[in-house]
Structure formats: C-alpha cells, structure tokens
Scaffold this motif. Structure first.
Motif, PDB file in Angstrom:
ATOM      1  N   ARG A  37     -19.972  20.961 -40.999  1.00  0.00           N
ATOM      2  CA  ARG A  37     -20.562  20.674 -42.319  1.00  0.00           C
ATOM      3  C   ARG A  37     -19.466  20.853 -43.349  1.00  0.00           C
ATOM      4  NH1 ARG A  37     -22.635  23.564 -46.486  1.00  0.00           N
ATOM      5  NH2 ARG A  37     -22.871  25.495 -45.316  1.00  0.00           N
ATOM      6  N   GLY A  38     -19.170  19.795 -44.046  1.00  0.00           N
ATOM      7  CA  GLY A  38     -18.079  19.821 -45.006  1.00  0.00           C
ATOM      8  C   GLY A  38     -18.470  20.414 -46.337  1.00  0.00           C
ATOM      9  N   GLU A  39     -17.609  21.254 -46.849  1.00  0.00           N
ATOM     10  CA  GLU A  39     -17.751  21.817 -48.190  1.00  0.00           C
ATOM     11  C   GLU A  39     -16.604  21.354 -49.060  1.00  0.00           C
ATOM     12  OE1 GLU A  39     -19.908  24.048 -49.795  1.00  0.00           O
ATOM     13  OE2 GLU A  39     -21.280  23.767 -48.145  1.00  0.00           O
ATOM     14  N   GLY A  40     -15.488  21.085 -48.415  1.00  0.00           N
ATOM     15  CA  GLY A  40     -14.286  20.786 -49.177  1.00  0.00           C
ATOM     16  C   GLY A  40     -13.829  19.354 -49.021  1.00  0.00           C
ATOM     17  N   VAL A  41     -12.547  19.209 -48.955  1.00  0.00           N
ATOM     18  CA  VAL A  41     -11.913  17.898 -48.943  1.00  0.00           C
ATOM     19  C   VAL A  41     -12.200  17.123 -47.656  1.00  0.00           C
ATOM     20  CG1 VAL A  41      -9.691  16.723 -49.053  1.00  0.00           C
ATOM     21  CG2 VAL A  41     -10.106  18.740 -50.453  1.00  0.00           C
ATOM     22  N   THR A  42     -12.228  17.801 -46.522  1.00  0.00           N
ATOM     23  CA  THR A  42     -12.330  17.119 -45.238  1.00  0.00           C
ATOM     24  C   THR A  42     -13.561  16.232 -45.137  1.00  0.00           C
ATOM     25  OG1 THR A  42     -11.222  18.996 -44.214  1.00  0.00           O
ATOM     26  CG2 THR A  42     -12.267  17.437 -42.739  1.00  0.00           C
ATOM     27  N   SER A  65     -21.412   6.654 -39.888  1.00  0.00           N
ATOM     28  CA  SER A  65     -20.108   6.039 -39.663  1.00  0.00           C
ATOM     29  C   SER A  65     -19.358   6.879 -38.635  1.00  0.00           C
ATOM     30  CB  SER A  65     -19.323   5.954 -40.973  1.00  0.00           C
ATOM     31  OG  SER A  65     -19.128   7.244 -41.511  1.00  0.00           O
ATOM     32  N   PRO A  66     -18.382   6.276 -37.974  1.00  0.00           N
ATOM     33  CA  PRO A  66     -17.570   7.078 -37.061  1.00  0.00           C
ATOM     34  C   PRO A  66     -16.872   8.193 -37.850  1.00  0.00           C
ATOM     35  CG  PRO A  66     -17.206   4.734 -36.710  1.00  0.00           C
ATOM     36  CD  PRO A  66     -18.005   4.863 -37.975  1.00  0.00           C
ATOM     37  N   ALA A  67     -16.860   9.382 -37.298  1.00  0.00           N
ATOM     38  CA  ALA A  67     -16.276  10.529 -37.996  1.00  0.00           C
ATOM     39  C   ALA A  67     -14.760  10.386 -38.100  1.00  0.00           C
ATOM     40  CB  ALA A  67     -16.626  11.824 -37.275  1.00  0.00           C
ATOM     41  N   PRO A  68     -14.217  10.714 -39.263  1.00  0.00           N
ATOM     42  CA  PRO A  68     -12.753  10.675 -39.410  1.00  0.00           C
ATOM     43  C   PRO A  68     -12.094  11.583 -38.364  1.00  0.00           C
ATOM     44  CG  PRO A  68     -13.815  11.040 -41.531  1.00  0.00           C
ATOM     45  CD  PRO A  68     -14.884  11.141 -40.476  1.00  0.00           C
ATOM     46  N   TYR A  69     -11.052  11.097 -37.747  1.00  0.00           N
ATOM     47  CA  TYR A  69     -10.244  11.825 -36.760  1.00  0.00           C
ATOM     48  C   TYR A  69     -10.929  12.026 -35.410  1.00  0.00           C
ATOM     49  CZ  TYR A  69      -8.134  13.034 -41.237  1.00  0.00           C
ATOM     50  OH  TYR A  69      -7.607  12.978 -42.497  1.00  0.00           O
ATOM     51  N   LEU A  70     -12.245  11.856 -35.322  1.00  0.00           N
ATOM     52  CA  LEU A  70     -12.955  12.147 -34.075  1.00  0.00           C
ATOM     53  C   LEU A  70     -13.786  10.979 -33.555  1.00  0.00           C
ATOM     54  CD1 LEU A  70     -14.083  15.780 -34.937  1.00  0.00           C
ATOM     55  CD2 LEU A  70     -12.393  15.118 -33.231  1.00  0.00           C
ATOM     56  N   ALA A  71     -13.624   9.810 -34.119  1.00  0.00           N
ATOM     57  CA  ALA A  71     -14.425   8.657 -33.716  1.00  0.00           C
ATOM     58  C   ALA A  71     -14.230   8.315 -32.238  1.00  0.00           C
ATOM     59  CB  ALA A  71     -14.090   7.453 -34.584  1.00  0.00           C
ATOM     60  N   ARG A  72     -13.005   8.429 -31.746  1.00  0.00           N
ATOM     61  CA  ARG A  72     -12.756   8.073 -30.347  1.00  0.00           C
ATOM     62  C   ARG A  72     -13.488   9.013 -29.383  1.00  0.00           C
ATOM     63  NH1 ARG A  72      -8.730  11.441 -31.478  1.00  0.00           N
ATOM     64  NH2 ARG A  72      -7.666  12.607 -29.847  1.00  0.00           N
ATOM     65  N   ALA A  73     -13.850  10.189 -29.864  1.00  0.00           N
ATOM     66  CA  ALA A  73     -14.598  11.153 -29.052  1.00  0.00           C
ATOM     67  C   ALA A  73     -16.106  11.036 -29.288  1.00  0.00           C
ATOM     68  CB  ALA A  73     -14.126  12.572 -29.344  1.00  0.00           C
ATOM     69  N   LYS A  74     -16.530   9.953 -29.962  1.00  0.00           N
ATOM     70  CA  LYS A  74     -17.944   9.666 -30.236  1.00  0.00           C
ATOM     71  C   LYS A  74     -18.590  10.697 -31.169  1.00  0.00           C
ATOM     72  CE  LYS A  74     -17.938   6.226 -27.293  1.00  0.00           C
ATOM     73  NZ  LYS A  74     -17.729   4.892 -27.649  1.00  0.00           N
ATOM     74  N   TRP A  75     -17.895  10.999 -32.244  1.00  0.00           N
ATOM     75  CA  TRP A  75     -18.452  11.850 -33.282  1.00  0.00           C
ATOM     76  C   TRP A  75     -18.944  10.963 -34.413  1.00  0.00           C
ATOM     77  CZ3 TRP A  75     -17.952  17.311 -34.767  1.00  0.00           C
ATOM     78  CH2 TRP A  75     -17.695  18.146 -33.665  1.00  0.00           C
ATOM     79  N   LEU A  76     -20.097  11.332 -34.982  1.00  0.00           N
ATOM     80  CA  LEU A  76     -20.693  10.615 -36.103  1.00  0.00           C
ATOM     81  C   LEU A  76     -20.489  11.372 -37.400  1.00  0.00           C
ATOM     82  CD1 LEU A  76     -24.115   9.705 -34.478  1.00  0.00           C
ATOM     83  CD2 LEU A  76     -22.280   8.107 -35.048  1.00  0.00           C
ATOM     84  N   HIS A  77     -20.492  10.647 -38.494  1.00  0.00           N
ATOM     85  CA  HIS A  77     -20.396  11.254 -39.823  1.00  0.00           C
ATOM     86  C   HIS A  77     -21.502  10.709 -40.710  1.00  0.00           C
ATOM     87  CE1 HIS A  77     -18.782  12.926 -43.479  1.00  0.00           C
ATOM     88  NE2 HIS A  77     -18.846  11.729 -44.033  1.00  0.00           N
TER      89      HIS A  77
END
Length: 117
Positions: free
Chosen positions: A38-43, A67-79
């Motif tokens: 869970r993002g609170e900051g810039v990430t 959307s595919p999660a930044p930096y983790l899309a190839r590992a099937k993470w969602l954002h």
C-alpha cells in the motif's frame, strides 16, 4: 476501502508481517516475501499493488480495472491507483489470494515455522 481496512485485511492472514519500505510504503510479507503493498509515498502514491493469479491479472488488466504494477508486472502484480474506489470484500479476497500464491512458494520449513503447513 480505507487504508486501515486494507492493512487489517493483510495482517489478518497467517504469518503476515508489515514493514515500511521505500519511504512510507506499507509492504506486507509472508515468510519474508512480498504479497501486497500500500503506497503512501512516491512509489505508489496512495494506491495498492498485489500478486495476482494469471487469470485475474489478464481479466483485470484487459478490462481496465487495474494496471500492471510498476516494476512487478512480469511477476503478475496488479496496481490500483485509488483504494477508496474499491470494494472492501473484493480487495480482501484478492489479498487472500495474493498471500496464498506467495505462501505456496515458501519452503516446507518456513511454512511449518509460520503455521502454514
């Protein structure tokens, strides 16, 4: 869903821990491996990301709900950019699945230590 409810849903899962990383992001782990953020900051800027099954990843990205999660899309993470727009029950189910996907890859020893065996 509120940030507090998201945190509570993640921490209610067996062996789940919380660490604050990358500034103010809440990183939820099982056996030392991330299953949700869970993002609170810039990430993530207030959004959430989590590991998804192959089917959920395809459906939710193709329909535009996530959307595919930044930096983790190839590992099937969602954002999801806005936690407030999401149904608490649905998010809780997704997080439970994310936890299960990551926990399934842990060693037998770690699973036993966490009471997941």
């Amino acid at each position: 869903m509120t940030p507090e409810a998201f945190d509570k849903a993640c921490l209610a899962l067996p062996g789940a821990t919380l660490s604050i990383q990358w500034g103010d992001d809440h990183v939820f782990k099982v056996g030392g491996k991330m299953f949700a953020v869970r993002g609170e900051g810039v990430t993530l800027g207030g959004g959430i990301s989590f590991k998804a099954s192959d089917v959920a990843f395809e459906v939710l990205t193709e329909t535009g709900r996530a959307s595919p999660a930044p930096y983790l899309a190839r590992a099937k993470w969602l954002h999801f950019a806005d936690l407030a727009d999401l149904d608490a029950g649905e998010v809780s189910d997704w997080v439970k699945t994310a936890h299960g996907l990551i926990a399934a890859k842990l060693t037998k020893k770690v699973k036993a230590e966490l009471g997941l065996a």
